[in-house]
Motif scaffolding. Structure first.
Motif, PDB file in Angstrom:
ATOM      1  N   TRP A 120       1.286  -1.275   0.027  1.00 36.58           N
ATOM      2  CA  TRP A 120       0.303   0.174  -0.169  1.00 36.58           C
ATOM      3  C   TRP A 120       0.718   0.955  -0.575  1.00 36.58           C
ATOM      4  CZ3 TRP A 120      -5.144  -0.500  -1.044  1.00 36.58           C
ATOM      5  CH2 TRP A 120      -5.429  -1.486  -0.905  1.00 36.58           C
ATOM      6  N   THR A 121       1.091   1.450  -1.323  1.00 35.27           N
ATOM      7  CA  THR A 121       2.380   2.362  -0.935  1.00 35.27           C
ATOM      8  C   THR A 121       2.469   4.004  -1.286  1.00 35.27           C
ATOM      9  OG1 THR A 121       1.789   2.480  -3.624  1.00 35.27           O
ATOM     10  CG2 THR A 121       4.349   1.113  -2.130  1.00 35.27           C
ATOM     11  N   HIS A 320      -1.006   2.373  -5.490  1.00 33.73           N
ATOM     12  CA  HIS A 320      -1.017   2.417  -6.556  1.00 33.73           C
ATOM     13  C   HIS A 320       0.412   3.951  -6.383  1.00 33.73           C
ATOM     14  CE1 HIS A 320      -2.564  -0.444  -9.026  1.00 33.73           C
ATOM     15  NE2 HIS A 320      -3.202  -0.295  -8.253  1.00 33.73           N
ATOM     16  N   LEU A 321       1.080   4.301  -6.002  1.00 36.97           N
ATOM     17  CA  LEU A 321       1.590   5.090  -5.907  1.00 36.97           C
ATOM     18  C   LEU A 321       1.953   6.309  -6.781  1.00 36.97           C
ATOM     19  CD1 LEU A 321       2.819   7.606  -3.471  1.00 36.97           C
ATOM     20  CD2 LEU A 321       5.398   6.178  -4.019  1.00 36.97           C
ATOM     21  N   ALA A 326       0.254  11.030 -10.207  1.00 43.15           N
ATOM     22  CA  ALA A 326       0.666  11.787 -11.132  1.00 43.15           C
ATOM     23  C   ALA A 326      -0.708  12.623 -10.518  1.00 43.15           C
ATOM     24  CB  ALA A 326      -0.203  10.314 -12.887  1.00 43.15           C
ATOM     25  N   VAL A 327      -1.932  12.020 -10.441  1.00 48.92           N
ATOM     26  CA  VAL A 327      -2.622  12.894 -10.046  1.00 48.92           C
ATOM     27  C   VAL A 327      -2.790  13.993  -9.328  1.00 48.92           C
ATOM     28  CG1 VAL A 327      -5.725  13.214  -8.905  1.00 48.92           C
ATOM     29  CG2 VAL A 327      -4.533  11.410 -10.251  1.00 48.92           C
ATOM     30  N   PHE A 328      -1.977  13.953  -7.962  1.00 45.06           N
ATOM     31  CA  PHE A 328      -2.094  15.260  -6.865  1.00 45.06           C
ATOM     32  C   PHE A 328      -0.399  15.826  -7.007  1.00 45.06           C
ATOM     33  CE2 PHE A 328      -4.993  11.922  -5.183  1.00 45.06           C
ATOM     34  CZ  PHE A 328      -5.595  12.938  -5.196  1.00 45.06           C
ATOM     35  N   GLN A 329       0.069  15.232  -7.420  1.00 47.05           N
ATOM     36  CA  GLN A 329       1.536  16.138  -7.565  1.00 47.05           C
ATOM     37  C   GLN A 329       1.083  17.363  -8.039  1.00 47.05           C
ATOM     38  OE1 GLN A 329       4.822  14.554  -7.688  1.00 47.05           O
ATOM     39  NE2 GLN A 329       5.008  17.074  -7.996  1.00 47.05           N
ATOM     40  N   ASN A 330       1.782  18.351  -6.902  1.00 43.15           N
ATOM     41  CA  ASN A 330       2.105  20.101  -7.197  1.00 43.15           C
ATOM     42  C   ASN A 330       2.536  20.692  -7.791  1.00 43.15           C
ATOM     43  OD1 ASN A 330       0.641  22.132  -5.627  1.00 43.15           O
ATOM     44  ND2 ASN A 330       2.546  22.748  -5.253  1.00 43.15           N
ATOM     45  N   PRO A 331       2.573  20.335  -8.684  1.00 42.21           N
ATOM     46  CA  PRO A 331       3.375  20.962  -9.872  1.00 42.21           C
ATOM     47  C   PRO A 331       4.128  22.884  -9.798  1.00 42.21           C
ATOM     48  CG  PRO A 331       1.493  21.169 -11.178  1.00 42.21           C
ATOM     49  CD  PRO A 331       0.561  21.166  -9.845  1.00 42.21           C
ATOM     50  N   GLY A 332       5.585  22.512  -9.898  1.00 40.37           N
ATOM     51  CA  GLY A 332       6.254  24.393 -10.749  1.00 40.37           C
ATOM     52  C   GLY A 332       6.073  24.965  -9.016  1.00 40.37           C
TER      53      GLY A 332
END
Ligand SMILES: *Cc1c(COP(=O)(O)O)cnc(C)c1O
Length: 487
Positions: A120-121, A320-321, A326-332
């Motif tokens: 459960w990563t 599924h880390l 992919a969904v929650f990455q806080n970009p930039g």
């Protein structure tokens, strides 16, 4: 739980009196000037507001919704959370241990419910099961569209393209959430995620609507140009019943893999049934309902319910880390970059950026009481629920719900922490919840069952005591039913 011996607060009021409520409401400050100052505010909060709050946590006789309570260890920790006011969003191992505590707490949660933390990563604390459902379905949405795209030999992700473009590229016209007896928050999550309430489709067994009908489910999975999330109601909020068995889970996993679906479990309070001893026949039905949950893709749970920490705290577990990131990455935002390490920064795997240190009360609870403390607490709660159910079963005024055909298995063995029932006399039934709550000795919630009003007890407080509470409950039920015996 050992702490139960040190504090006997079950006699605290379940509800404030109407006059306390009226007084508080009329004494609320509606103007900024003059300011009361700190001491004046303390007086105001202590003497005006506090007496008009309900006992949902402090009393063991508040049975509305599923509210849980807050153990002494959790309350202690929660005060510390406020005092130290950590912002647990970026993993900063040279500056604070907070993210490590969160990771340790989530490891302990996995240990408690026997889910392998290495599998459960993607694990995070949320504000509650609604938020965990949003989080789980967001991951599901990402996964089912990218899987559909891959099966069409192309690439599409919602996180960069957005929902509509990703669906177009993937050749998908419809995303459906297939479920039975869903909690209302599942439809809310569907709305928030741009899927819409109507994407939630009932594929329940008509003879037992809390259960998934695997045949109906497979038919729905075969819909052309549709991608599917399967949502399992693991202890349904009205009845406490479970949608699946271990055997169903094996079958569901196979179907999900075949059709590229995501398997989400809403186990807001059901998850804790996994800690019950397996060698106890009285719990066999409950254990069956939480069997093989390790085959799911994501699990939503609440900590402010049966884990008995203060509001607000929920749990999201996913295998599924990569999808979660992919969904929650806080970009930039380079100023929010974390040190590389084994602990992912919470802001990149969940909805919030700035976050409360809500992991600490969970950590404190698990450290303080351990497995045996939690098992005791839950066994007490189940014993009280079954005590109430047994009284109702033997009563000529009330009827335990959902009704079972005579001759089938003992209905008490399926009672978890919720007791759903009605009064047989419809006049009494229409006013039952009101009459029970008017005693102000206990508090229950009203709901509907098969279109008719029904009443439910939810036992979720760590202070639950069969010895002290059952007599009060029976006394209230006897009082409200007097005159209705032998209809
Ligand atoms: C309580 C509950 C929820 C919602 O949880 P919140 O903590 O209120 O957000 C979702 N699903 C189920 C089954 C629940 O019991």
């Amino acid at each position: 739980m050992e702490a139960a011996d040190s504090t006997p607060p079950s006699d605290l009021p379940v509800l404030p009196s109407i006059s306390q409520l009226d007084l508080a409401r009329s004494s609320l400050r509606r103007e900024l000037v003059p300011a009361l100052g700190f001491a004046g505010t303390q007086q105001h909060l202590t003497h005006v507001i506090a007496p008009a709050l309900n006992g949902n946590s402090q009393s063991s006789r508040y049975y509305g919704f599923v509210t849980g309570g807050a153990t002494p260890a959790a309350v202690f920790a929660d005060k510390m959370v406020t005092d130290y006011d950590q912002n647990v969003q970026v993993h900063l191992p040279n500056e604070t241990v907070a993210t490590d505590v969160e990771a340790a707490a989530l490891d302990l949660v996995c240990q408690l419910v026997e889910l392998d933390p290495k599998e459960w990563t993607h694990r995070t604390f949320t504000t509650g099961a609604t938020s965990s459902n949003i989080n789980g379905l967001a991951c599901g949405r990402e996964y089912v569209i990218s899987t559909a795209a891959a099966r069409n030999n192309t690439k599409a992700d919602v996180s960069s393209l957005g929902l509509m473009a990703a669906m177009r590229v993937a050749g998908i016209d419809d995303i459906q959430i297939l479920t039975s007896a869903p909690h209302s928050s599942l439809r809310k999550a569907a709305s928030v995620l741009g899927l819409g309430h109507d994407s939630v489709k009932d594929v329940s067994d008509p003879t037992a609507p809390h259960r998934l009908d695997l045949e109906a489910l497979e038919n729905a999975l075969q819909s052309p140009r549709a991608a599917s999330i399967i949502a399992i109601s693991c202890s349904e909020v009205n009845s406490g019943l479970f949608a699946t068995t271990g055997k169903d889970m094996v079958q569901l996993r196979r179907l999900a893999d075949e059709y590229g679906a995501w398997l989400h479990v809403d186990a807001a309070f059901g998850l804790l049934a996994r800690i019950l001893p397996s060698d106890e026949p009285a719990y066999a039905q409950l254990k069956e309902g939480v069997e093989s949950l390790q085959l799911a893709d994501s699990i939503a749970a609440d900590a402010h319910k049966l884990f008995n920490v203060p509001y607000d705290c929920g749990i999201l577990l996913s295998r599924h880390l990569d999808v979660g990131t992919a969904v929650f990455q806080n970009p930039g935002a380079p100023y929010l970059n974390a040190a590389a390490g084994s602990v992912p920064s919470p802001l990149n795997i969940g909805i919030e950026n700035s976050r409360r240190f809500r992991a600490l009360p969970v950590y404190a609870n698990l450290v303080a009481y351990g497995r045996s403390g939690f098992v005791n607490m839950l066994e007490n709660q189940i014993a009280l629920a079954r005590g109430i159910a047994s009284y109702i079963q033997s009563s000529s005024v009330f009827k335990l719900l959902p009704e079972v055909e005579s001759g089938s298995m003992d209905p008490l063995s399926r009672v978890f922490i919720i007791v759903l029932f009605k009064a047989i006399n419809s006049e009494l039934n229409d006013t039952l919840v009101k009459k029970i709550n008017a005693t102000r000795k206990i508090y229950v919630s009203g709901t509907k069952h098969a279109g008719q009003p029904a009443c439910r007890f939810a036992i979720s407080n760590w202070q639950t005591s069969v010895e002290k509470d059952l007599a009060v409950i029976i006394d209230v039920l006897e009082t409200v039913s007097s005159g209705h015996n032998k209809q």
